[in-house]
Design a protein around this motif. Structure first.
Motif, PDB file in Angstrom:
ATOM      1  N   MET A   1      -7.489  41.725  28.814  1.00  0.00           N
ATOM      2  CA  MET A   1      -8.702  42.263  28.217  1.00  0.00           C
ATOM      3  C   MET A   1      -9.805  41.216  28.102  1.00  0.00           C
ATOM      4  O   MET A   1     -10.937  41.541  27.702  1.00  0.00           O
ATOM      5  CB  MET A   1      -8.395  42.818  26.822  1.00  0.00           C
ATOM      6  N   THR A   2      -9.507  39.979  28.478  1.00  0.00           N
ATOM      7  CA  THR A   2     -10.496  38.914  28.359  1.00  0.00           C
ATOM      8  C   THR A   2     -11.738  39.215  29.187  1.00  0.00           C
ATOM      9  O   THR A   2     -12.868  39.128  28.700  1.00  0.00           O
ATOM     10  CB  THR A   2      -9.895  37.576  28.799  1.00  0.00           C
ATOM     11  N   ALA A   3     -11.511  39.583  30.448  1.00  0.00           N
ATOM     12  CA  ALA A   3     -12.653  39.898  31.318  1.00  0.00           C
ATOM     13  C   ALA A   3     -13.397  41.129  30.790  1.00  0.00           C
ATOM     14  O   ALA A   3     -14.636  41.203  30.833  1.00  0.00           O
ATOM     15  CB  ALA A   3     -12.158  40.139  32.748  1.00  0.00           C
ATOM     16  N   PHE A   4     -12.610  42.089  30.311  1.00  0.00           N
ATOM     17  CA  PHE A   4     -13.200  43.311  29.734  1.00  0.00           C
ATOM     18  C   PHE A   4     -14.119  42.966  28.553  1.00  0.00           C
ATOM     19  O   PHE A   4     -15.254  43.436  28.465  1.00  0.00           O
ATOM     20  CB  PHE A   4     -12.048  44.231  29.320  1.00  0.00           C
ATOM     21  N   GLU A   5     -13.594  42.099  27.661  1.00  0.00           N
ATOM     22  CA  GLU A   5     -14.372  41.732  26.486  1.00  0.00           C
ATOM     23  C   GLU A   5     -15.590  40.891  26.861  1.00  0.00           C
ATOM     24  O   GLU A   5     -16.645  41.006  26.246  1.00  0.00           O
ATOM     25  CB  GLU A   5     -13.496  40.971  25.492  1.00  0.00           C
ATOM     26  N   GLN A   6     -15.461  40.041  27.870  1.00  0.00           N
ATOM     27  CA  GLN A   6     -16.599  39.235  28.305  1.00  0.00           C
ATOM     28  C   GLN A   6     -17.727  40.112  28.855  1.00  0.00           C
ATOM     29  O   GLN A   6     -18.902  39.879  28.574  1.00  0.00           O
ATOM     30  CB  GLN A   6     -16.148  38.227  29.369  1.00  0.00           C
ATOM     31  N   SER A   7     -17.335  41.118  29.648  1.00  0.00           N
ATOM     32  CA  SER A   7     -18.350  42.032  30.179  1.00  0.00           C
ATOM     33  C   SER A   7     -19.047  42.785  29.050  1.00  0.00           C
ATOM     34  O   SER A   7     -20.273  42.923  29.038  1.00  0.00           O
ATOM     35  CB  SER A   7     -17.700  43.022  31.159  1.00  0.00           C
ATOM     36  N   LEU A   8     -18.233  43.266  28.080  1.00  0.00           N
ATOM     37  CA  LEU A   8     -18.823  43.974  26.948  1.00  0.00           C
ATOM     38  C   LEU A   8     -19.700  43.047  26.106  1.00  0.00           C
ATOM     39  O   LEU A   8     -20.762  43.457  25.607  1.00  0.00           O
ATOM     40  CB  LEU A   8     -17.711  44.571  26.074  1.00  0.00           C
ATOM     41  N   ARG A   9     -19.262  41.779  25.974  1.00  0.00           N
ATOM     42  CA  ARG A   9     -20.034  40.841  25.169  1.00  0.00           C
ATOM     43  C   ARG A   9     -21.419  40.621  25.766  1.00  0.00           C
ATOM     44  O   ARG A   9     -22.428  40.545  25.043  1.00  0.00           O
ATOM     45  CB  ARG A   9     -19.281  39.520  25.053  1.00  0.00           C
ATOM     46  N   ALA A  10     -21.484  40.554  27.083  1.00  0.00           N
ATOM     47  CA  ALA A  10     -22.784  40.394  27.736  1.00  0.00           C
ATOM     48  C   ALA A  10     -23.668  41.617  27.482  1.00  0.00           C
ATOM     49  O   ALA A  10     -24.879  41.499  27.233  1.00  0.00           O
ATOM     50  CB  ALA A  10     -22.580  40.184  29.237  1.00  0.00           C
ATOM     51  N   ILE A  11     -23.053  42.800  27.526  1.00  0.00           N
ATOM     52  CA  ILE A  11     -23.815  44.028  27.254  1.00  0.00           C
ATOM     53  C   ILE A  11     -24.272  44.065  25.803  1.00  0.00           C
ATOM     54  O   ILE A  11     -25.409  44.442  25.495  1.00  0.00           O
ATOM     55  CB  ILE A  11     -22.960  45.258  27.591  1.00  0.00           C
ATOM     56  N   TYR A  12     -23.374  43.626  24.899  1.00  0.00           N
ATOM     57  CA  TYR A  12     -23.726  43.621  23.480  1.00  0.00           C
ATOM     58  C   TYR A  12     -24.911  42.686  23.207  1.00  0.00           C
ATOM     59  O   TYR A  12     -25.776  42.991  22.372  1.00  0.00           O
ATOM     60  CB  TYR A  12     -22.535  43.188  22.634  1.00  0.00           C
ATOM     61  N   VAL A  13     -24.940  41.548  23.896  1.00  0.00           N
ATOM     62  CA  VAL A  13     -26.063  40.617  23.716  1.00  0.00           C
ATOM     63  C   VAL A  13     -27.363  41.282  24.148  1.00  0.00           C
ATOM     64  O   VAL A  13     -28.398  41.181  23.478  1.00  0.00           O
ATOM     65  CB  VAL A  13     -25.819  39.325  24.516  1.00  0.00           C
TER      66      VAL A  13
END
Length: 469
Positions: free
Chosen positions: A157-169
């Motif tokens: 889920m690391t890559a998943f969370e990184q992608s979401l984190r970029a969207i959240y920013v």
């Protein structure tokens, strides 16, 4: 506690509502994107697991663990995905990242249980083997409609969370920009609402100080514009009342000073020796008596007005069902001697059985004042007509004369206290200047109104309108 300005009551409220709404939208958008991303990832993993299943050329039981292991590693590297193949009893037959012999039985894994039951299984949890959160998707492997195992693919889920984190920013940056714009707009809106009210406050303060020279601006907002119009109307009314008050003070001072001055002068004349001349003394005493009568009449009329105002406020005036004709006949009789002295005929036109709920003495006094006023201003040998007209909800009593009439400019102020059209002539005729004001107050006590119409040189018509019941 010092009260806050309206601006600082409105602005924080608008800003708080905007921020709460913005946070709610951010949370919903973030949740929606996360769920969408998770669902798409699950679909993608399902497709990969299905592809792995298709690569199994032989039944699982007929393939060596080594060939299964090589297949898992090859497909895992190609998909950048962990690939695991599990037998119906939960034993791991092959895994792309670990030695299957060293791995625990997977029969308790929820996604494996779903796959062995013939369904697509999906699960997101912490992997104690890889020491990270993983998303797992497993599909059943069937031969001749018989489930012989399951293929499972998973990604961290690391890559998943990184992608979401970029969207959240990106969402947070957009939300910050929206919040700044909303704060500016809220401030502008708050000022647009509070500024007119502050201007009204300043205007009211000037009204309170007696300055009625300004007019409040009427804005296009219906509520605030209507309030400004009402305030301007109130100011105009207050200005008019202030004018009436000043005129009243000046007039009452003048009206009282004139007889008092006359009395004082004649008393001094008598003291200086006029008492020795009986004829002159008698004449002076007659003048003093008339001036005292005038003072008494003014004071009596002022007291009558005061009682009428108290009655209107406290509702202490008693009303009864009366025959209007009886009231008017009594009024005509009171004025008969004065009318006869000038050869004026007072004619009454009223239905005999017309009833109205009224205070008979007050109504009689009002009509007496109107008839007396008509007689004073009518030429000798003319006539005065009293007419009663009955409508559905009110009765209208009119007194018509054929006297000198009144100029239009005087009509709006005719019922004010001490207002006189021709001051010298009015005093000569013996009026106090309060008769018409008393008529107006009596009509108001009855819940009615007064009006006047006049044409110079042709006469005047005064009317009292009162409700029937």
């Amino acid at each position: 506690m010092r009260p806050r300005r309206l601006l600082w009551q409105l602005y924080p409220s608008y800003l708080l509502i905007t921020l709460i709404s913005l946070l709610a939208v951010m949370w919903y958008v973030s949740w929606s994107i996360r769920e969408f991303y998770r669902a798409n990832t699950a679909v993608d993993l399902e497709a990969r697991a299905g592809f792995v299943r298709e690569q199994l050329a032989l039944p699982l039981g007929e393939q060596s663990p080594e060939s299964i292991g090589r297949l898992c590693k090859r497909l895992g590297q190609a998909f950048s995905t962990r690939v695991t193949i599990v037998l119906p009893d939960g034993r791991v037959l092959g895994d792309s990242d670990h030695d299957p012999l060293a791995m625990k039985n997977h029969i308790d894994r929820p996604e494996i249980q779903e796959a062995l039951a013939g369904r697509v299984g999906a699960s997101t949890r912490y992997s104690y083997t890889l020491k990270k959160y993983m998303m797992y998707v497993a599909v059943p492997v069937t031969i001749q409609n018989k489930i012989v195992g399951a293929t499972r693919v998973s990604i961290p889920m690391t890559a998943f969370e990184q992608s979401l984190r970029a969207i959240y920013v990106q969402i947070a940056v957009a939300a910050l920009i929206v919040a700044l714009v909303a704060a500016a707009v809220s401030l502008v809106v708050s000022r647009r609402i509070s500024r007119p009210l502050e201007e009204m406050k300043r205007g009211v303060e000037r009204f309170a100080k007696g300055d009625f020279s300004i007019k409040l601006p009427v804005l296009d907002s219906q509520e605030i514009g209507a309030l400004a119009e009402e305030m301007n109307t109130m100011a105009e009314h207050l200005r008019r009342l202030e004018t009436i008050r000043r005129d009243f003070v000046a007039n009452v001072s003048h009206e009282l000073r004139t007889p008092v001055t006359a009395i004082k002068g004649f008393v001094e004349t008598l003291r200086e020796g006029a008492l020795k001349d009986p004829e002159a003394a008698s004449r002076f005493l007659d003048i003093i008596a008339r001036q005292v009568d005038r003072l008494n009449a003014i004071i009596g009329d002022l007291l009558t007005l005061s009682r009428l105002e108290e009655g209107a406020d406290a509702a202490v005036v008693r009303f009864e069902e009366n025959r209007i004709r009886d009231v008017l006949e009594a009024a005509v009789q009171v004025c008969d001697m004065k009318a006869s002295a000038k050869g004026i005929a007072v004619k009454l036109d009223c239905e005999p059985d017309l009833l109205c709920k009224s205070n008979a003495p007050l109504l009689e006094q009002a009509v007496v004042n109107l008839i007396d006023n008509a007689i004073k201003h009518s030429e000798e040998g003319s006539s005065v007509r009293v007419v009663v007209a009955s409508a559905e909800k009110e009765i209208r009593i009119t007194v018509e004369d054929h006297g000198c009439g009144i100029e239009q400019e005087h009509l709006p102020r005719l019922f004010e206290r001490f207002y006189r059209v021709d001051k010298a002539r009015s005093r000569k005729l013996g009026g106090t200047g309060l008769g018409l004001s008393i008529v107006k107050h009596i009509a108001q006590v009855h819940g009615g109104s007064v009006s006047v119409a006049s044409t110079p040189g042709k006469g005047s018509t005064f009317a009292i309108s009162i409700p029937k019941g």
